[in-house]
Motif scaffolding. Structure first.
Motif, mmCIF file in Angstrom:
data_model
loop_
_atom_site.group_PDB
_atom_site.id
_atom_site.type_symbol
_atom_site.label_atom_id
_atom_site.label_comp_id
_atom_site.label_asym_id
_atom_site.label_seq_id
_atom_site.Cartn_x
_atom_site.Cartn_y
_atom_site.Cartn_z
ATOM 1 N N ALA A 1 0.807 -1.034 0.061
ATOM 2 C CA ALA A 1 0.063 0.102 0.171
ATOM 3 C C ALA A 1 0.838 1.198 0.212
ATOM 4 C CB ALA A 1 -0.889 -0.149 1.302
ATOM 5 N N THR A 2 2.067 1.098 0.604
ATOM 6 C CA THR A 2 3.152 2.220 0.784
ATOM 7 C C THR A 2 3.339 2.822 -0.788
ATOM 8 O OG1 THR A 2 3.719 1.736 2.860
ATOM 9 C CG2 THR A 2 5.031 3.238 1.709
ATOM 10 N N PRO A 3 3.833 1.990 -1.617
ATOM 11 C CA PRO A 3 4.003 2.564 -2.962
ATOM 12 C C PRO A 3 2.959 3.268 -3.649
ATOM 13 C CG PRO A 3 5.034 0.603 -2.760
ATOM 14 C CD PRO A 3 4.306 0.665 -1.473
ATOM 15 N N ILE A 4 1.696 2.398 -3.345
ATOM 16 C CA ILE A 4 0.473 3.130 -3.887
ATOM 17 C C ILE A 4 0.028 4.273 -3.415
ATOM 18 C CG2 ILE A 4 -2.172 2.648 -4.136
ATOM 19 C CD1 ILE A 4 -1.528 -0.494 -4.131
ATOM 20 N N VAL A 5 0.100 4.704 -2.254
ATOM 21 C CA VAL A 5 -0.153 6.165 -1.623
ATOM 22 C C VAL A 5 1.129 6.996 -2.232
ATOM 23 C CG1 VAL A 5 0.158 7.449 0.479
ATOM 24 C CG2 VAL A 5 -0.887 5.103 0.515
ATOM 25 N N ILE A 6 2.312 6.594 -2.510
ATOM 26 C CA ILE A 6 3.265 7.416 -2.937
ATOM 27 C C ILE A 6 2.818 7.753 -4.450
ATOM 28 C CG2 ILE A 6 5.591 7.570 -4.098
ATOM 29 C CD1 ILE A 6 6.395 5.865 -1.279
ATOM 30 N N ALA A 7 2.336 6.743 -5.312
ATOM 31 C CA ALA A 7 1.825 6.849 -6.555
ATOM 32 C C ALA A 7 0.840 8.032 -6.485
ATOM 33 C CB ALA A 7 1.360 5.628 -7.319
ATOM 34 N N GLY A 8 -0.145 7.982 -5.522
ATOM 35 C CA GLY A 8 -1.086 8.893 -5.454
ATOM 36 C C GLY A 8 -0.790 10.563 -5.429
ATOM 37 N N PHE A 9 0.404 10.557 -4.481
ATOM 38 C CA PHE A 9 1.219 11.631 -4.194
ATOM 39 C C PHE A 9 1.880 12.281 -5.518
ATOM 40 C CE2 PHE A 9 5.339 13.644 -3.602
ATOM 41 C CZ PHE A 9 4.920 14.759 -3.024
ATOM 42 N N LEU A 10 2.388 11.226 -6.147
ATOM 43 C CA LEU A 10 2.879 11.663 -7.589
ATOM 44 C C LEU A 10 2.012 12.263 -8.624
ATOM 45 C CD1 LEU A 10 5.714 8.862 -7.729
ATOM 46 C CD2 LEU A 10 6.052 11.335 -7.179
ATOM 47 N N VAL A 11 0.848 11.606 -8.522
ATOM 48 C CA VAL A 11 -0.382 12.022 -9.489
ATOM 49 C C VAL A 11 -0.545 13.592 -9.173
ATOM 50 C CG1 VAL A 11 -2.687 11.573 -10.141
ATOM 51 C CG2 VAL A 11 -1.265 9.650 -10.100
ATOM 52 N N GLY B 1 4.205 8.789 -15.109
ATOM 53 C CA GLY B 1 5.055 7.675 -15.205
ATOM 54 C C GLY B 1 5.545 7.103 -14.011
ATOM 55 N N ARG B 2 6.225 7.996 -13.369
ATOM 56 C CA ARG B 2 6.874 7.551 -11.753
ATOM 57 C C ARG B 2 5.374 6.723 -11.031
ATOM 58 N NH1 ARG B 2 9.874 11.483 -8.488
ATOM 59 N NH2 ARG B 2 10.649 9.418 -7.422
ATOM 60 N N ALA B 3 4.356 7.713 -10.935
ATOM 61 C CA ALA B 3 3.146 7.160 -10.452
ATOM 62 C C ALA B 3 2.831 5.812 -10.811
ATOM 63 C CB ALA B 3 2.171 8.275 -10.520
ATOM 64 N N GLY B 4 2.914 5.573 -12.388
ATOM 65 C CA GLY B 4 2.441 4.499 -12.709
ATOM 66 C C GLY B 4 3.589 3.316 -12.080
ATOM 67 N N VAL C 1 4.545 -1.436 -8.672
ATOM 68 C CA VAL C 1 5.230 -2.166 -7.490
ATOM 69 C C VAL C 1 4.294 -2.673 -6.368
ATOM 70 C CG1 VAL C 1 6.953 -1.974 -5.792
ATOM 71 C CG2 VAL C 1 7.656 -1.423 -8.075
ATOM 72 N N GLY C 2 3.431 -1.424 -6.017
ATOM 73 C CA GLY C 2 2.554 -1.651 -4.875
ATOM 74 C C GLY C 2 1.433 -2.671 -5.187
ATOM 75 N N GLY C 3 0.975 -2.775 -6.688
ATOM 76 C CA GLY C 3 -0.048 -3.721 -6.916
ATOM 77 C C GLY C 3 0.192 -4.999 -6.737
ATOM 78 N N VAL C 4 1.408 -5.497 -7.187
ATOM 79 C CA VAL C 4 1.812 -6.603 -7.323
ATOM 80 C C VAL C 4 1.959 -7.346 -5.849
ATOM 81 C CG1 VAL C 4 2.666 -6.888 -9.575
ATOM 82 C CG2 VAL C 4 4.421 -6.178 -7.846
ATOM 83 N N VAL C 5 2.524 -6.307 -5.202
ATOM 84 C CA VAL C 5 2.814 -6.664 -3.552
ATOM 85 C C VAL C 5 1.478 -7.106 -2.695
ATOM 86 C CG1 VAL C 5 3.907 -6.204 -1.233
ATOM 87 C CG2 VAL C 5 5.085 -5.587 -3.715
ATOM 88 N N VAL C 6 0.673 -5.916 -3.035
ATOM 89 C CA VAL C 6 -0.759 -6.091 -2.593
ATOM 90 C C VAL C 6 -1.577 -7.573 -3.059
ATOM 91 C CG1 VAL C 6 -3.034 -5.050 -2.514
ATOM 92 C CG2 VAL C 6 -1.343 -3.591 -1.972
ATOM 93 N N ALA C 7 -1.407 -7.728 -4.201
ATOM 94 C CA ALA C 7 -1.922 -8.903 -4.822
ATOM 95 C C ALA C 7 -1.253 -10.247 -4.235
ATOM 96 C CB ALA C 7 -1.940 -9.029 -6.216
ATOM 97 N N ALA C 8 0.111 -10.078 -3.850
ATOM 98 C CA ALA C 8 0.685 -11.163 -3.125
ATOM 99 C C ALA C 8 0.094 -11.157 -1.922
ATOM 100 C CB ALA C 8 2.126 -11.063 -2.997
ATOM 101 N N ALA C 9 -0.424 -10.322 -1.106
ATOM 102 C CA ALA C 9 -0.840 -10.347 0.294
ATOM 103 C C ALA C 9 -2.252 -10.754 0.095
ATOM 104 C CB ALA C 9 -0.778 -8.892 0.822
ATOM 105 N N ILE C 10 -3.015 -10.397 -0.800
ATOM 106 C CA ILE C 10 -4.476 -10.684 -0.716
ATOM 107 C C ILE C 10 -4.652 -12.193 -0.869
ATOM 108 C CG2 ILE C 10 -6.471 -10.247 -2.061
ATOM 109 C CD1 ILE C 10 -6.018 -7.272 -2.216
ATOM 110 N N GLU C 11 -3.855 -12.667 -1.877
ATOM 111 C CA GLU C 11 -4.074 -13.979 -2.509
ATOM 112 C C GLU C 11 -3.104 -14.881 -1.911
ATOM 113 O OE1 GLU C 11 -3.581 -14.203 -6.534
ATOM 114 O OE2 GLU C 11 -4.473 -12.430 -7.016
ATOM 115 N N ASP C 12 -2.101 -14.212 -0.724
ATOM 116 C CA ASP C 12 -1.489 -15.348 0.294
ATOM 117 C C ASP C 12 -0.394 -16.081 -0.828
ATOM 118 O OD1 ASP C 12 -0.278 -16.145 2.507
ATOM 119 O OD2 ASP C 12 -1.564 -17.727 2.992
#
Length: 287
Positions: A175-185, A220-223, A228-239
């Motif tokens: 979630a942390t990189p996703i928050v950073i992505a929002g800040f960059l947007v 682009g940096r936000a993307g 990065v955040g999306g794949v880590v969150v997916a790993a957490a949700i799907e265990d």
């Protein structure tokens, strides 16, 4: 506040003297320019993944900082270039320390001031480490394949998932990189990066080009952070640690479907734009 300035006064004075010196300013601009090559090559590596040029072969450079160093080093005369790049990135790390000490006093709140200073110091650590890796690569010629880097990321995710409440911790890490992505947007939409530029030295044409490239580049940096955040969150949700593979692993997962491939092409283009913007920033940024 008085105590803060009493303690920081001598340090600030020393850093200000470095910033005002010709050598200090030139070193800072070299460091700023070094990031230009990093993002242009990173965009190139993402584009190769999008186009299917990077498959499962063990010698493929991963789309990451180390992958950038390897890709440059494998070109003719590349070890010299990657050494210079490493020195430049270390200089940028030093500039980030200077930025943390001298700048951000104009921020509205103490929280904002110290948040930006911590970000600058963290940036200094990251780029100094990447610069050191480049220097080592230049002399040792060491490489790390995409498959090896993805295994390392997977092992890290699996290790976190074994902790008590591991899924929660991994979710927060993603979630942390996703928050950073929002800040960059937000920074891109508001064009807040303009605050760092000396617009008085820029022609109207240079302003237009720089502002457009900066806006696209920050998106682009936000993307990149969102990936990065999306794949880590997916790993957490799907265990499933197989999903927690960083930029390179996330890009390869997306490349398997048409919409994902199109998104990667767009990401590659925006990263290249950010690289060009950084080249302009190195000329016009306030030191």
């Amino acid at each position: 506040m008085v105590a803060e300035h009493a303690v920081g006064g001598p340090v600030r004075a020393a850093f200000a003297a470095v910033a005002r010196s010709t050598a200090g300013e030139q070193g800072a601009r070299v460091g700023l320019a070094a990031r230009c090559l990093v993002y242009v090559v990173l965009g190139y590596l993402v584009a190769r993944i999008a186009g299917g040029a990077l498959g499962p072969a063990k010698n493929d450079q991963p789309a990451s900082g180390p992958g950038v160093a390897q890709a440059v080093a494998q070109q003719t005369g590349g070890h010299i270039v990657v050494f210079v790049l490493g020195v430049g990135l270390v200089l940028f790390g030093l500039f980030s320390v200077l930025d943390a000490v001298l700048h951000h006093d104009h921020e509205d709140t103490a929280l904002s001031r110290w948040t930006n200073r911590v970000v600058s110091l963290w940036t200094a650590v990251l780029y100094a480490a990447l610069g050191a890796y480049c220097v080592v690569t230049a002399f040792a010629g060491g490489t790390q394949s995409a498959s090896k880097e993805n295994r390392t990321q997977t092992q890290w995710s699996a290790h976190v998932l074994r902790w008590p409440g591991g899924q929660v911790w991994l979710f927060l890490a993603g979630a942390t990189p996703i928050v950073i992505a929002g800040f960059l947007v937000s920074r891109a939409v508001r064009q807040q990066f303009r605050e760092q530029l000396d617009e008085h030295r820029m022609s109207p044409r240079a302003k237009r080009i720089t502002f457009v490239l900066g806006t696209i580049g920050y998106l682009g940096r936000a993307g990149l952070f969102a990936l990065v955040g999306g794949v880590v969150v997916a790993a957490a949700i799907e265990d499933d640690p197989q999903h927690g593979k960083g930029v390179d692993g996330g890009a390869r997962l997306l490349a398997g479907n048409p919409w994902g491939s199109a998104g990667l092409w767009l990401l590659a283009l925006t990263l290249a734009c950010y690289g060009v913007y950084l080249g302009l920033e190195s000329r016009y940024r306030r030191i």
